[in-house]
Design a protein around this motif. Structure first.
Motif, short mmCIF file in Angstrom:
data_model
loop_
_atom_site.label_atom_id
_atom_site.label_comp_id
_atom_site.label_asym_id
_atom_site.label_seq_id
_atom_site.Cartn_x
_atom_site.Cartn_y
_atom_site.Cartn_z
N UNK A 1 -67.86 -100.32 -5.47
CA UNK A 1 -66.79 -100.57 -4.51
C UNK A 1 -65.47 -99.96 -4.96
N UNK A 2 -65.22 -99.96 -6.28
CA UNK A 2 -63.98 -99.37 -6.78
C UNK A 2 -63.90 -97.87 -6.51
N UNK A 3 -65.04 -97.20 -6.53
CA UNK A 3 -65.06 -95.77 -6.24
C UNK A 3 -64.73 -95.51 -4.78
N UNK A 4 -65.25 -96.35 -3.89
CA UNK A 4 -64.92 -96.20 -2.47
C UNK A 4 -63.45 -96.55 -2.22
N UNK A 5 -62.92 -97.48 -2.97
CA UNK A 5 -61.50 -97.82 -2.82
C UNK A 5 -60.63 -96.61 -3.09
N UNK A 6 -61.03 -95.79 -4.05
CA UNK A 6 -60.23 -94.63 -4.46
C UNK A 6 -60.67 -93.33 -3.79
N UNK A 7 -61.67 -93.39 -2.92
CA UNK A 7 -62.19 -92.16 -2.31
C UNK A 7 -61.20 -91.61 -1.30
N UNK A 8 -60.84 -90.33 -1.45
CA UNK A 8 -59.88 -89.68 -0.57
C UNK A 8 -60.58 -88.84 0.47
N UNK A 9 -59.90 -88.63 1.57
CA UNK A 9 -60.49 -87.84 2.66
C UNK A 9 -60.75 -86.40 2.25
N UNK A 10 -59.91 -85.87 1.36
CA UNK A 10 -60.12 -84.49 0.95
C UNK A 10 -61.31 -84.34 0.00
N UNK A 11 -61.94 -85.46 -0.37
CA UNK A 11 -63.14 -85.40 -1.19
C UNK A 11 -64.42 -85.43 -0.35
N UNK A 12 -64.27 -85.65 0.95
CA UNK A 12 -65.42 -85.73 1.85
C UNK A 12 -65.33 -84.57 2.85
N UNK A 13 -66.39 -83.77 2.93
CA UNK A 13 -66.39 -82.58 3.77
C UNK A 13 -67.61 -82.63 4.70
N UNK A 14 -67.35 -82.44 5.99
CA UNK A 14 -68.41 -82.46 6.98
C UNK A 14 -68.94 -81.05 7.21
N UNK A 15 -70.26 -80.88 7.07
CA UNK A 15 -70.91 -79.63 7.41
C UNK A 15 -71.67 -79.84 8.71
N UNK A 16 -72.46 -78.88 9.11
CA UNK A 16 -73.18 -78.99 10.38
C UNK A 16 -74.25 -80.07 10.33
N UNK A 17 -74.77 -80.38 9.14
CA UNK A 17 -75.90 -81.30 9.05
C UNK A 17 -75.65 -82.54 8.22
N UNK A 18 -74.62 -82.53 7.39
CA UNK A 18 -74.43 -83.66 6.49
C UNK A 18 -73.00 -83.68 5.94
N UNK A 19 -72.69 -84.77 5.27
CA UNK A 19 -71.42 -84.85 4.54
C UNK A 19 -71.65 -84.40 3.10
#
Length: 283
Positions: free
Chosen positions: A129-147
């Motif tokens: 849960x602590x990792x999700x608390x600190x997860x930033x939007x610029x660390x998640x990238x959407x491709x055509x089929x997956x994140x």
């Protein structure tokens, strides 16, 4: 050197419970758990002597502690010098569970979508849960089929979360404070803290509460919408969801075969995964 627990001398009565606990120093790194253990023991009038002699059964029953919690506080007691036997850490129960209803988009409410995208990512990327608390939007990238999630520890491919991700992004972009927030799971309202604000980073406790609320609401939804032959299965699933925590969700995702993101819980999950492959009946 910290003073350890010592039993009373023969024919010498034990000191009052509160005084006996005050003589002991909390183990390093476990001050909060040590304080909770003392509070639970003092509710029953138990000092270290009585706890060491009688064990944790009465305290656990009074507090309603689950086996994993009893194991934790037994270890804390031993770290503090109270010689309690430590029961083995129990395996996840149930070992398998259908988690997909928690990842389904059912409305455009921001609170619902925020937790749905969390569950959808965690199903294949079961970070603490602590990792999700600190997860930033610029660390998640959407491709055509997956994140694709990129952190300092590596890069992970997360299939199956695109629908939830795009739904959450579309809704949060309607609100400037959420659109400008750098966090994947931002605060939706101002909390009691002085620095709290919409779009700010949530605490781990707030995230745990958010998950529990989502699990309960999903249970209510299953009970309200499932009929016919699937009713009994939905009822059993809802009963588990009512008490499901994110930590349990994460362990179940790991036991189902998701790649570990952190060392915590990985060993227990591997044991559960082996048991599942051996033919353990799913819940």
């Amino acid at each position: 050197m910290a003073k350890g627990w010592q039993g009373p001398l023969p024919e010498m009565p034990s000191p009052p419970a509160a005084q006996a606990w005050a003589r002991l120093e909390p183990p390093e790194g476990y001050a909060v758990q040590w304080r909770r253990l003392i509070d639970a023991a003092l509710e029953l009038g138990l000092g270290p002597d009585e706890l060491a002699e009688g064990g944790m059964d009465d305290v656990a029953a009074a507090r309603g502690w689950k086996p994993a919690t009893v194991t934790l506080y037994s270890k804390v007691a031993r770290y503090g010098g109270v010689p309690l036997p430590v029961p083995p850490t129990p395996e996840p129960d149930p070992r398998t569970l259908d988690l997909r209803p928690l990842t389904e988009v059912r409305s455009e409410e921001p609170e619902h979508l925020r937790t749905v995208v969390w569950c959808a990512i965690a199903l294949r990327w079961p970070a603490p849960v602590g990792t999700f608390r600190d997860l930033r939007r610029d660390q998640v990238h959407a491709t055509a089929r997956r994140l694709v999630v990129r952190t300092d520890d590596g890069e992970w491919s997360v299939p199956g979360a695109l629908t939830a991700w795009h739904a959450w992004e579309a809704v949060r972009n309607r609100f400037p404070a959420l659109a400008d927030s750098p966090w994947v799971l931002p605060a939706l309202r101002r909390g009691p803290g002085f620095a709290s604000h919409v779009g700010g980073r949530l605490s781990s406790q707030a995230l745990q509460v958010t998950f529990a609320k989502h699990a309960v609401r999903t249970a209510l939804y299953l009970r309200a919408t499932t009929t016919g032959a699937r009713r009994q299965r939905a009822e059993a699933l809802a009963a588990v969801y009512e008490t499901l925590s994110y930590d349990s969700y994460r362990r179940l995702a790991l036991a189902a075969g998701a790649e570990p993101v952190a060392a915590r819980g990985a060993v227990r999950a591997e044991r559960a995964a082996r048991a599942n492959k051996a033919g353990a009946p799913p819940a």
